[in-house]
Design an enzyme around this catalytic site. Structure first.
Site, PDB file in Angstrom:
ATOM      1  N   ASP A 448      37.530  35.617  46.489  1.00 55.77           N
ATOM      2  CA  ASP A 448      38.228  36.108  45.310  1.00 55.77           C
ATOM      3  C   ASP A 448      37.935  37.602  45.164  1.00 55.77           C
ATOM      4  OD1 ASP A 448      39.675  36.063  42.905  1.00 55.77           O
ATOM      5  OD2 ASP A 448      37.852  35.737  41.748  1.00 55.77           O
ATOM      6  N   LYS A 449      38.687  38.281  44.336  1.00 55.70           N
ATOM      7  CA  LYS A 449      38.460  39.715  44.146  1.00 55.70           C
ATOM      8  C   LYS A 449      37.734  40.005  42.841  1.00 55.70           C
ATOM      9  CE  LYS A 449      41.546  42.457  42.504  1.00 55.70           C
ATOM     10  NZ  LYS A 449      40.797  43.165  41.431  1.00 55.70           N
ATOM     11  N   THR A 450      38.382  39.675  41.732  1.00 49.33           N
ATOM     12  CA  THR A 450      37.842  40.030  40.432  1.00 49.33           C
ATOM     13  C   THR A 450      36.584  39.225  40.150  1.00 49.33           C
ATOM     14  OG1 THR A 450      40.085  40.438  39.653  1.00 49.33           O
ATOM     15  CG2 THR A 450      38.361  40.249  37.985  1.00 49.33           C
ATOM     16  N   GLU A 553      44.171  51.433  31.287  1.00 51.00           N
ATOM     17  CA  GLU A 553      44.661  52.196  30.142  1.00 51.00           C
ATOM     18  C   GLU A 553      43.544  52.490  29.155  1.00 51.00           C
ATOM     19  OE1 GLU A 553      48.471  51.134  28.309  1.00 51.00           O
ATOM     20  OE2 GLU A 553      48.893  52.881  29.547  1.00 51.00           O
ATOM     21  N   PHE A 594      56.457  50.714  32.205  1.00 55.86           N
ATOM     22  CA  PHE A 594      55.946  50.556  33.558  1.00 55.86           C
ATOM     23  C   PHE A 594      56.398  49.217  34.132  1.00 55.86           C
ATOM     24  CE2 PHE A 594      52.824  48.410  36.136  1.00 55.86           C
ATOM     25  CZ  PHE A 594      52.487  49.327  37.099  1.00 55.86           C
ATOM     26  N   ARG A 650      41.055  54.755  42.159  1.00 56.44           N
ATOM     27  CA  ARG A 650      42.410  54.410  41.715  1.00 56.44           C
ATOM     28  C   ARG A 650      43.001  55.628  41.012  1.00 56.44           C
ATOM     29  NH1 ARG A 650      41.726  48.255  39.747  1.00 56.44           N
ATOM     30  NH2 ARG A 650      43.672  48.688  38.713  1.00 56.44           N
ATOM     31  N   ARG A 891      48.629  37.752  43.968  1.00 52.91           N
ATOM     32  CA  ARG A 891      49.436  36.957  43.041  1.00 52.91           C
ATOM     33  C   ARG A 891      49.509  35.499  43.475  1.00 52.91           C
ATOM     34  NH1 ARG A 891      49.726  39.607  38.599  1.00 52.91           N
ATOM     35  NH2 ARG A 891      51.720  38.719  37.986  1.00 52.91           N
ATOM     36  N   ASP A 917      34.067  33.091  41.674  1.00 50.02           N
ATOM     37  CA  ASP A 917      33.210  33.024  40.486  1.00 50.02           C
ATOM     38  C   ASP A 917      33.903  32.397  39.283  1.00 50.02           C
ATOM     39  OD1 ASP A 917      35.009  35.152  40.074  1.00 50.02           O
ATOM     40  OD2 ASP A 917      33.640  36.090  38.649  1.00 50.02           O
ATOM     41  N   ASP A 921      39.000  29.567  41.252  1.00 48.13           N
ATOM     42  CA  ASP A 921      38.520  29.471  42.620  1.00 48.13           C
ATOM     43  C   ASP A 921      38.009  28.077  42.976  1.00 48.13           C
ATOM     44  OD1 ASP A 921      38.896  32.312  42.905  1.00 48.13           O
ATOM     45  OD2 ASP A 921      37.029  32.590  41.809  1.00 48.13           O
TER      46      ASP A 921
END
Length: 1383
Positions: A448-450, A553, A594, A650, A891, A917, A921
């Site tokens: 996983d990433k986040t 943001e 956006f 980023r 996604r 985590d 997952d």
């Protein structure tokens, strides 16, 4: 989302082709007339669809309980499940049969059971039946206990979740119930920070226009807020408890499915139908954020019935699979081979007995009377006798000792201080003890990433203004001791970015570019200020809180706030900013939102002086195309952006321009006309935005760091050197995932990144050429050594490509993500993509022609031709992905994550590891061969379902390269040595049969047979399994290439097994026949030609030979090993002396027949010389052979190693692949979502100022689910009762004044009922209170128990008060008000 009548939440367009599966497009940003009108025409088509058979009526359990479904034959069960979840494998009744069934799937257990049954037959038994039965029971109990402890943890986790409280509408009031008592059709009240207990239809909320903000980190890994909106009809009508209680609407929707981002249905109420989609649904597992109170109707319950779940998140969790290692499966096959071999050997020896007994009876006819049975009968019994005698060839001691070895290696993982994370006080934990050796064979890691690779913390790191970079390495070394922003009363003091030069320029207020840069950050955003709109005077700094849709943001607006450009408040058409102490109000003329296609956001404002400015921020690739000029500053900025990209920050580019008033008026007129179009509205608006966003002046760029966990890049690089491929599976957006891929060195600048269009073209070229390009080595040899590739895909692409592993029908809704639809593209983009894809397609077609002409097509092409098209497509995709050095899937839903893991397992046959985590997952962790849960901030679901628990991703390096490789090495060496020593000692039984008339007489003393594996050779074998090391832990981390041995199964396979068999047979041949040769025809005082002396010499030779072997193969010598060897030999001497003593012989001559046999043998020096010769002949040739083999062994060629290295090859330049001008990679990444700008411009998300009828909450707050106790029965105030309760209403910041709040007295009409009646009391109240009237309790009511309920803390309170012993909850909580109809 506006207040258009009949508009329900997020809009979807009507299907264009009736009669087929409808295709809806999520449009959270606002309604169109076409959407509302056209959808009514599609409702009839939806009802005809067989998928829309799920009917739920609000507040009517009787109606919903009438629906039944067929279970078995004529028996029916309720269609709608309860909300109870069961994720455990066993229950009280199923544990014993299911666990025994799982255990006897191991062939070794079946083999031992068969031998025990044979031993219980007296006619063929050579050993007592209990000698094998007791160890088998011990082995089964050990494994069953391990499985039981794991399952008890799952039951505890389920109990915690099922017993969480929530407020449910019962009659005309909301009462506390447990989650497990929820039913379909119930109306639920949720508050801020509550977790949604089931899939709900949002009916109303206290936010404007019944918006509800949710965090879906447990579902898709994203922490940026998403909004959901109730249908307008329920928002207007259901504005108090009485109307909510009388609500009888019926929801007709699709059957439960696992599609997380798709929902189709309608609400039937008051004779009308209202459309519903995913924008109206709160999914189980979401967390309510920035919303005081919301109300929902349960559509799908999360319950379990016969293994099924209805809620989407539970359907994505997957089932628990029995995980078995590759070595375990190999041992299964070897047991079958050994058993077949033993049957053949026993049959051969039985044939020998047949002829021997016939010859014996012919020569010795006088003893024929003692052999009453026929030859065939005796041969039959002899066959089984040999089978039992040789059953020790599969020693049960090996399996029992293996369990202790697995347990010991798991304990070493738990004890490793190098994997202890002190900030969380979290050590590594091995929750499974049977997978340690497989940790040394992993080839694919799915991460996983986040929260797994990143900390999910956005930090404003650097900025570039007018070509000048601020925040380089120099300023990091001179960070001030105190905050440099103390001059700014609105500074939050948390900004880690410090730069004295920039701060001086800002405070000097002379540089226009600097001023416009920070002004843009304070104006161009969709952040909400939670202290109220347009405050007069400005709110205190400690009350200035921002509500952002994304952490990016919030980081940008907070940075501007600290530099003196403070965003204070906004209304529907204005935004208030404090600029260096001066308050300025800007009129918002237009907000250009956006999205993933535009990759930019613009705000058109009129400043207080009357000038009109356009402020734009977005990706560098789109901003630079729209600049008025490109001079030195622009080129300098582009070079800085390239530098920031190398630092994996980023970036966003900022630009602005002043707009002429006349030009604006003309543009505004055309904008109004485009907004009223019924067709192609989005395209028309995009063209107008494109027209306005031209001739911009570049201001600079921002650089935000998405902070990685410690050591992630180094860990991934080390794993790649160990030939471990890392795939990232995330629910986040593509730009963000790719940026993290570069940050953690998973991607590099010289990689060819394949995206969906290129992959599709490649696969099309493969199919059209009718040639198997994807043979085992053809791609690698022909193409990959020249070009390093990576793959980036998303969930929609997977859904279209991969079908055969899906267990449910195709989606009724093809796509519900507005970002994924991409109905409009930038000019020239389509042609560029087409040309790139075409060139790739031609390249792969030419490659296919080369392969076909050289005859390198796969030999199993005919076999694969019989596969279905779906399977061929999947195989081609997996083979292509496996050739890439990195794969990133964006996604993707939890079920898609598990699908990808299953695909790799299905077609690559490799060991997979999944690490995550969060709850999203869990399915992936269950599906992979090894599941690793990180103790993150998204709850404990991942750790509770994992096999190993770590605190940081970087610990994975030590877990695999050190503990995994050591465990694999130890287990393999343990198995090989155990097989060798068993055959070395026990094959002598076979040779002895040739000299004992094939009578199945044992060669050795019975006690030697029983204790050989239990005492005499146990300790050295245990030492090998627990402590053996070839290199140290530090060397294992420095040389990750050593890990490849486990991936290729080099240490234990069929060839190694045959080597061990041959070695063992050779040792037994030497020991038996050398002893037989020496003792034959010998005479005199030194003679050992008798049976017992011969058996002792062979036994002692075998014991010393296997002991010398373990000394030779061991590489990690310690004092403990020396003690183990000496202790084993001492045990042999002591036990043999005792078993051959005279006093035991007198007690039982049959049990201890070898009287002084060992003493007689060892007292003769010639016999000792024979033993020495046997041991030398077994040791010296093997030692010489190993030395010669080691000398002649060639080192592994680098080209044969599959471990990819970044330094091995550099791809040739391929100009037609480049996606950016000047070869620069864009590091743009922005986790924002389309739709928030329209919420602001329409006033949908804005609160009304004080004095206006406002949707506000005046009720107490429910504690968050993390603060809830795991079980109410365990609480100290579980059964306590109070005679009165005080309650105080606290002022809600920024909503109402204190004068509007008056104390209220509530009459307690009825005590809450027992939990057996499926109700709970509220959580504890605050101690500060006003008196409340109390009605007397009846005797029956007084036996009930309640739970105190917390009161929402006011501005002066920090945390909810801890309940004291004399507090009493109300028997009926005052009902929270519902939102009133907007005026």
């Amino acid at each position: 989302m506006g207040d258009t009548p009949g508009r329900g939440g997020a809009q979807r367009t009507c299907p264009h082709k009736p009669g087929r599966s409808e295709k809806y497009e999520l449009r959270p940003e606002g309604p169109t007339v076409m959407g509302s009108l056209a959808y009514r025409e599609g409702l009839e088509d939806e009802e005809k669809n067989s998928g829309f058979t799920w009917e739920v009526k609000a507040n009517s359990r009787a109606y919903n309980s009438r629906f039944k479904e067929k279970a078995f034959l004529c028996w029916q069960r309720p269609k709608y499940k309860t909300n109870i979840i069961h994720t455990a494998k066993y229950n009280f009744f199923s544990f014993l049969p299911l666990n025994l069934c799982e255990q006897f799937r191991r062939m070794s257990n079946l083999y031992f059971l068969l031998i025990i049954i044979l031993q219980s037959i007296p006619e063929i038994s050579t050993l007592p039946w209990f000698t094998l039965f007791a160890p088998l029971v011990c082995l089964l109990v050990i494994r069953a206990t391990r499985d039981l402890m794991d399952d008890i943890g799952r039951h505890r986790s389920d109990r915690v979740v099922n017993n969480r409280p929530c407020q449910v509408l019962v009659g005309k009031s909301f009462r506390w119930k447990r989650w497990k008592n929820l039913c379909v059709g119930d109306v639920v009240c949720l508050r801020r920070d509550n977790i949604v207990p089931a899939d709900l239809l949002l009916l109303a909320s206290t936010e404007p226009s019944s918006l509800c903000y949710v965090e879906t980190a447990d579902i898709d890994g994203e922490t940026n807020l998403k909004f959901r909106q109730a249908p307008m009809v329920t928002h207007h009508e259901l504005n108090n408890v009485k109307k909510m209680a009388s609500f009888q609407g019926k929801v007709v929707c699709e059957e439960p499915n696992s599609r997380m981002h798709q929902f189709v249905g309608c609400l039937e109420w008051m004779g009308r139908k209202y459309p519903l989609d995913i924008g109206n649904i709160l999914l189980r597992g979401c967390k309510i954020r920035n919303t005081d109170t919301c109300y929902g109707l349960v559509i799908y319950a999360g319950g379990w019935m016969d293994g099924g779940f209805d809620t989407k998140i539970m359907r994505n969790c997957g089932k628990i699979h029995l995980k078995r290692t590759k070595l375990d499966l190999l041992i299964n096959r070897l047991v079958i081979m050994i058993f077949v071999s033993l049957v053949l050997i026993s049959a051969a020896l039985t044939v020998g007995f047949w002829y021997k007994v016939k010859e014996f009876k012919t020569k010795h006819h006088y003893v024929a009377a003692k052999h009453a049975r026929t030859v065939a009968t005796e041969s039959f019994f002899i066959f089984w006798g040999f089978l039992i005698l040789l059953s020790v060839m599969v020693p049960m001691a090996m399996f029992i000792m293996a369990e202790f070895i697995y347990l010991g290696n798991s304990v070493f993982i738990n004890w490793d201080t190098q994997m202890y994370y002190e900030p969380k006080d979290m050590p590594a934990k091995a929750r499974s003890t049977s997978l340690n050796d497989q940790l040394g064979q992993v080839e694919y890691i799915f991460s996983d990433k986040t929260g797994t690779l990143t900390q999910n913390i956005m930090t404003f790191k650097k900025c570039c203004i007018n070509g000048v970079l601020y925040g380089g390495p120099a300023h990091a070394l001179t960070a001030p001791q105190e905050s440099p922003y103390l001059w700014n009363k609105f500074s939050d003091g948390k900004l880690p970015f410090h730069n004295a030069e920039l701060l001086q320029a800002v405070r000097g207020n002379k540089d226009k570019m600097v001023r416009e840069f920070w002004r843009l950050l304070a104006i161009c955003h969709t952040v909400m200020q939670t202290a109220g709109p347009a405050p007069r005077p400005p709110p205190p700094p400690d009350q200035l809180l921002y509500q952002a849709a994304s952490p990016d943001e919030e980081a940008l607006v907070t940075a501007a706030r600290n530099f003196g450009y403070v965003f204070l408040a906004r209304t529907q058409d204005s935004i208030t900013v404090m600029e260096l102490g001066e308050e300025r109000v800007y009129q918002v003329l237009a907000m250009m939102d956006f999205n993933s296609v535009r990759k930019r956001m613009s705000v058109l404002v009129r400043d207080p002086e009357g000038s009109i400015y356009l402020y734009t921020k977005g990706a560098d690739t789109v901003i630079f195309e729209r600049l008025r000029k490109k001079g030195v500053m622009e080129w300098t900025t582009e070079d800085i952006l390239a530098s920031l990209a190398e630092q994996t920050l980023r970036t966003l580019c900022l630009a602005y321009k002043e707009v002429d008033k006349d030009a604006y008026e003309q543009w505004h007129q055309r904008h109004q006309e485009a907004s009223l179009l019924l067709q192609n509205r989005a395209h028309a608006l995009h063209q107008l935005y494109e027209e306005m966003e031209q001739n911009l002046q570049l201001l600079g760029a921002t650089a935000i760091e998405d902070r990685l966990q410690d050591g992630v890049p180094e860990t991934i690089q080390c794993l790649k050197q160990g030939n471990i491929k890392v795939w990232v599976l995330t629910g986040d957006k593509q730009e963000t995932a790719v940026n993290i891929g570069f940050a953690c060195q998973l991607l590099s600048e010289n990689m060819l990144i394949l995206e969906e269009k290129e992959i599709t073209r490649i696969l099309e070229a493969y199919w059209e050429s009718n040639n198997n390009l994807l043979g085992k080595n053809c791609l690698k040899k022909r193409f990959l050594p020249q070009v390093k590739m990576a793959m980036v895909i998303n969930g929609d692409f997977l859904d279209q490509l991969l079908l055969s592993l899906r267990k449910e029908p195709r989606a009724l809704v093809q796509s519900a993500d507005a970002d994924a639809e991409e109905p409009w593209q930038e000019p020239g983009e389509r042609r560029t993509d087409f040309l790139q894809a075409r060139r790739l397609s031609l390249m792969w077609r030419s490659l296919g022609t080369q392969l076909r002409s050289t005859g390198l097509a796969s030999p199993d092409q005919k076999a694969r031709a019989r596969e279905s098209p779906e399977m061929r497509r999947e195989r081609a995709f997996v083979e292509l992905a496996s050739r890439c050095q990195a794969v990133i899937c964006c996604r993707v839903t939890p079920k898609q994550k598990a699908l990808i893991v299953a695909l790799v397992k299905k077609y690559q046959h490799v060991v997979t590891l999944a690490v995550g985590d969060g709850a999203n997952d869990v399915n992936m962790i269950k599906t992979a061969d090894i599941g690793v849960g990180l103790a993150g901030q998204e709850g404990m679901q991942a750790t509770q379902n994992s096999d190993y628990v770590l605190a940081q991703f970087c610990f994975l390096q030590r877990l695999l390269l050190v503990h995994g490789r050591w465990s694999y090495l130890r287990v393999c060496k343990f198995l090989r040595y155990f097989i060798y020593k068993t055959l070395a000692s026990m094959m002598a039984q076979v040779w002895f049969a040739f000299y004992s008339g094939f009578t199945a007489q044992p060669l050795y003393e019975g006690w030697f047979l029983a204790l050989f594996n239990l005492l005499y050779t146990t300790l050295p074998v245990l030492y090998i399994g627990l402590f053996e090391q070839d290199v140290s832990a530090e060397q294992s981390l420095k040389l990750p290439e050593l890990y490849i041995v486990g991936q290729k199964d080099e240490l234990f396979n069929y060839w190694v097994f045959l080597q061990a068999v041959a070695h063992g047979m050779g040792t037994s041949l030497v020991n038996f026949f050398m002893t037989l040769w020496v003792c034959r025809d010998s005479g005199g005082p030194v003679i050992f030609g008798d049976y017992q002396s011969f058996a002792e010499v062979v036994a002692l030779s075998g014991l010393l030979s296997v002991t010398m072997e373990v000394i030779l193969i061991l590489k990690y010598w310690t004092v403990l090993f020396v003690l183990a060897v000496l202790l084993s030999l001492c045990l042999y001497i002591l036990v043999t002396w005792a078993s051959q003593s005279f006093w035991l012989f007198k007690l039982s001559p049959k049990t201890f027949p070898f009287l002084y046999a060992d003493r007689n043998v060892l007292s003769q020096s010639p016999i000792l010389l024979v033993i020495l010769v046997n041991v030398s002949l077994n040791t010296l040739p093997v030692l010489a052979f190993r030395l010669i083999h080691q000398t002649l062994k060639k080192p592994r060629p680098k080209e044969e190693e599959e471990a990819p290295s970044e330094e091995l090859v550099t791809p040739e330049p391929m100009p037609y692949i480049h996606r950016e001008s000047r070869g620069r990679r864009s590091s743009y990444a922005f986790s924002h979502r389309e739709g928030y700008a329209d919420l602001i411009t329409q006033g949908t998300s804005l609160r009304k100022p004080p004095g206006v009828n406002s949707d506000m909450l005046t009720e107490q707050k429910v504690p968050s689910d993390e603060e809830l106790p795991p079980s109410f029965e365990e609480l100290p105030w579980y059964s306590r009762r109070m005679s009165f309760l005080g309650r105080k209403r606290h002022q809600h910041r920024g909503k109402v004044s204190s004068e509007d709040m008056q104390p209220t007295t509530v009459s307690l009409e009825k005590e809450l009922e027992l939990p057996e009646e499926e109700e709970l009391g509220p959580p504890p109240t605050d101690t500060s209170s006003t008196l409340v009237e109390v009605t007397p309790l009846s005797t029956e009511e007084s036996s009930a128990y309640e739970l105190p309920m917390e009161v929402e803390p006011g501005p002066e309170e920090g945390q909810p008060a801890v309940p004291s012993g004399d507090q009493v909850p109300p028997n009926r909580a005052e009902q929270p008000p519902l939102p009133e109809k907007d005026q």
